[in-house]
Design an enzyme around this catalytic site. Structure first.
Site, PDB file in Angstrom:
ATOM      1  N   ASP A 189       0.989  -1.376   0.079  1.00  0.00           N
ATOM      2  CA  ASP A 189      -0.016   0.235   0.048  1.00  0.00           C
ATOM      3  C   ASP A 189       0.905   1.134  -0.071  1.00  0.00           C
ATOM      4  OD1 ASP A 189      -2.499   1.623   0.369  1.00  0.00           O
ATOM      5  OD2 ASP A 189      -3.440  -0.178   0.692  1.00  0.00           O
ATOM      6  N   HIS A 264      -2.724   3.068  -4.773  1.00  0.00           N
ATOM      7  CA  HIS A 264      -2.195   2.706  -3.377  1.00  0.00           C
ATOM      8  C   HIS A 264      -0.515   2.169  -3.585  1.00  0.00           C
ATOM      9  CE1 HIS A 264      -5.557   3.330  -0.784  1.00  0.00           C
ATOM     10  NE2 HIS A 264      -6.327   2.840  -1.816  1.00  0.00           N
ATOM     11  N   GLU A 329      -9.947   2.731  -5.311  1.00  0.00           N
ATOM     12  CA  GLU A 329      -9.627   4.046  -5.042  1.00  0.00           C
ATOM     13  C   GLU A 329      -8.719   4.697  -5.989  1.00  0.00           C
ATOM     14  OE1 GLU A 329     -10.975   3.996  -0.562  1.00  0.00           O
ATOM     15  OE2 GLU A 329      -8.793   3.748  -0.796  1.00  0.00           O
TER      16      GLU A 329
END
Length: 765
Positions: A189, A264, A329
């Protein structure tokens, strides 16, 4: 349908408190004692493997060192056998009488789960390592069992905070006891790259470490490079990963790695910025990062070569069918301005950057498919078109999973409202720091992963269910245990037990022994389920409120006070709903054997002029946080700092505009509305609240306006907008308007996006 026998034939006290609940379980008479003379029979390779697991477990947890033999005998033996069957791979049968324990299954997985059920039938003391002498007695029982879902997962985020190999193994042990079979390992991440890739050594030299600001709250940490002698992080070597994968396989757990893309991946660009759109070296973020604009460049061929190199080493380490690629995202603003990405869009005849994401995911999927692997990603991979063979992990509610299942794609259901273990488990002021929403154990348990919108064929595409523990606020293994247990027990039953065989009250009863197991095993589990909760109901006929006291784990008696004092055994013992006709504060505690088993909790019921009024919404609240027939805005009950507690009404980007019919003309001296501030969830206070009054609901006069004088903070709080009138007024109707600020402010990470306005109780005195 498999029946669950309610009758009991036992002559001795039976113990069938197994979690997850078997599909069929029948108590029988008699009991079997495992002693030093007991032997374990096993002949096939699968049975011998299961026998060795049982042998080592008993040796480590008791003073027993049982022999494994290849000859049967008629008594004092645990017989583990493979049987010919076309049933599910993880099915098993367990039979216990005075003479024998018999575990049979067609495959190792079923034999292993038979052993786990045997373990669950033993006294809770079996979970300790004190080697104490004990009687290991099991009541007679017959079990015929198989799981409801093939995917019974638990995700652990090791990027935001790094956990040692020793804890990962403990985590796998605890998963296996509850018959969970997929460990989703979040290894990459923005805040850290945790897997060794030998072809790209700077990933572990640079991307695995960040500046150490662990003493600061996650959202307050600066974006700085690591400093000598002050860094936080770590990574798993390939040898460690291979060891963990083997360890998991012995426990019938598949390890599914998550290698995030296209977003990410900020940590990656600290080591290899050339694979981003801007090519600029970035620092590994030390904490919160939003919006996430750092993204792989989808226009450069070098990017895909890097991804394929990484995935090649990942596939060598992880034999799992599925490789998780994230996909969530992804802010695509950089793609909109990147010449390489725009060239790719033109060359491939793509419509926009959404289609470019689909191209990106599909290209990665083709690479995985070439090696007989399959791609799974979060439900954002549906954007721009789903890759041909991809599986979807639905986290933003159920809709992504429903859409994918209707397209005949495999789905794992993991919606936030039932499956996110980083959420609070109880009242925020009684819990360690967590994400802002609330997920008590009963809400986990009530989840049915198969939506009603799917027909029988489509429902077959639901692979299963998964719990997720994100670790932004979880820095230690002790905290990770606290957030995982006891909720994982509830999730295990959701995943394993058929819907018709599940019952909340029965589960509560069986959890009593489960909690004892946690104590014996030294697990730092949450006690939130023992705290007393309050439910307020309104009696329309008598015009009074009643307060119901309840607990998610009722093991003792509830005692309460109404005068503000701390409750104890000399206080009122709760037996029936409490009637309240004036503003009252109730404090309650649960006590067992003279000792508190919960913290003291409290609630205040606010009885006021508008309590009996009829509230009308002139602007409609969001369907995500709607009002109820008996309006939440004047039901005498205040919400908590957790906006998902069922007491808050939410408005997204719009004002709150309501009218209350008091039913008769009243004399009013003050008005107040309570609102919530939680910037982490994009919830802001109204700019102002205006109060008006009328006799006829036509002609209104201003009572006054209360403006926001609150200075910004990062922590959630309540904020009241009180209006004390200089002289009383008479009115039958009250009109309240709370002005939404409209969009998140410039200083906020969601700058320009619609802001939320939340309101709870409107009090009229």
């Amino acid at each position: 349908m498999i029946a669950i026998f309610a009758s009991c034939k036992t002559e001795t006290k039976s113990n069938t408190d197994i979690i997850p609940k078997p599909q069929f379980i029948e108590p029988l008479s008699g009991q079997f004692e495992i002693s030093s003379s007991t032997t374990i029979y096993a002949k096939s390779s699968e049975a011998i493997e299961a026998a060795h697991y049982l042998h080592h477990f008993l040796r480590d947890h008791t003073d027993l060192d049982l022999s494994i033999v290849n000859k049967k005998r008629s008594k004092d033996q645990i017989q583990i056998e493979t049987t010919k069957s076309h049933r599910a791979a993880e099915c098993y049968q367990l039979y216990v009488n005075d003479n024998l324990i018999q575990i049979s299954a067609p495959y190792y997985a079923g034999l292993f789960y038979g052993v786990q059920s045997l373990r669950a039938l033993l006294p809770a003391e079996i979970e300790s390592f004190d080697q104490s002498s004990n009687q290991w007695v099991i009541s007679g029982v017959k079990i015929d069992d198989a799981p409801r879902f093939q995917w019974r997962g638990m995700m652990l985020d090791c990027s935001r905070h790094f956990f040692p190999v020793s804890y990962i193994k403990k985590h796998l042990d605890r998963m296996s006891r509850l018959k969970m079979n997929v460990f989703h390992w979040h290894l990459i991440d923005d805040q850290g790259w945790r897997i060794e890739i030998k072809k790209y050594p700077k990933l572990t030299e640079t991307s695995s470490w960040r500046a150490d600001y662990e003493s600061l709250p996650w959202g307050d940490r600066p974006t700085k490079d690591r400093e000598d002698g002050r860094r936080y992080g770590g990574f798993y070597t390939q040898e460690q990963i291979q060891h963990i994968v083997r360890y998991a396989q012995e426990r019938n757990i598949t390890v599914v790695p998550e290698i995030e893309m296209p977003a990410h991946v900020t940590a990656l660009f600290a080591a290899y910025p050339e694979f981003s759109c801007k090519g600029k070296r970035l620092n590994v973020p030390t904490g919160s990062l939003w919006p996430i604009t750092d993204i792989y460049c989808a226009g450069k061929e070098e990017t895909f070569q890097f991804i394929e190199d990484v995935l090649s080493e990942v596939m060598d380490l992880f034999p799992s069918k599925y490789i998780h690629i994230g996909g969530d995202e992804a802010n695509k603003k950089e793609w909109e301005h990147c010449p390489d990405c725009q060239r790719r869009i033109k060359q491939e005849g793509l419509e926009n950057v959404e289609a470019l994401q689909s191209y990106f995911i599909t290209r990665v999927e083709k690479f995985l498919n070439k090696y007989d692997r399959e791609l799974i990603g979060w439900d954002e991979i549906l954007e721009g078109g789903l890759a041909p063979n991809a599986a979807v992990m639905s986290w933003r509610g159920m809709q992504g999973g429903i859409k994918a299942a209707k397209m005949h794609h495999p789905v794992v259901m993991t919606p936030t409202q039932h499956c996110y273990f980083d959420y609070y488990q109880g009242a925020r002021d009684l819990e360690p720091l967590a994400f802002g929403a609330n997920l008590p154990i009963e809400k986990v348990y009530e989840f049915n992963p198969v939506p009603k919108e799917l027909n029988a064929t489509e429902a077959n595409y639901i692979l299963g269910v998964q719990a997720n523990l994100w670790t932004e606020h979880v820095a230690t293994t002790s905290h990770a245990e606290y957030m995982t247990f006891p909720r994982l027990a509830a999730m295990s039953e959701v995943a394993w037990t058929n819907q018709e065989n599940r019952n909340w009250k029965d589960f509560q009863k069986r959890m009593h022994k489960e909690y004892l197991r946690y104590q014996k095993a030294g697990i730092h589990y949450a006690k939130s389920a023992f705290n007393v909760n309050f439910k307020t109901e309104y009696n329309e006929e008598k015009k009074v409120n009643t307060i119901i006291l309840q607990s998610s784990s009722l093991t003792g008696d509830i005692y309460y006070t109404l005068d503000g004092t701390e409750p104890n055994m000399q206080s009122n013992r709760y037996s029936s709903p409490i009637t309240v006709d004036k503003t009252t504060t109730v404090k309650a505690i649960q006590i067992k054997d003279g000792q508190p088993v919960s913290k003291t909790t409290e609630t205040t019921v606010y009885v006021h002029i508008a309590s009996d009024g009829v509230l009308t919404h002139n602007t409609i609240p969001s369907s995500k946080y709607p009002d109820k027939k008996r309006s939440l805005l004047n039901n005498c009950t205040m919400g908590t700092q957790t906006f998902t507690d069922g007491q808050w009404v939410g408005y997204e980007g719009t004002d709150m505009d309501v009218t209350i019919n008091l039913g008769k003309v009243e004399t009013i001296s003050s008005l107040q509305s309570r609102h919530l501030y939680n910037p982490g969830s994009w919830i802001f206070l109204p700019a102002s609240v205006s109060y008006e009054y009328s006799m006829d609901n036509k002609k209104y006069q201003s009572a006054g306006v209360v403006r926001n004088e609150f200075t910004k903070e990062k922590t959630p709080i309540y904020y009241d907008y009180p209006l004390i009138l200089k002289s009383p007024i008479k009115a039958r109707y009250i009109h309240i308007t709370a002005k939404n600020i409209g969009a998140c402010p410039d200083w906020h990470s969601g700058k320009g996006q619609p802001s939320w306005l939340f309101c709870d109780e409107i009090i009229v005195k």
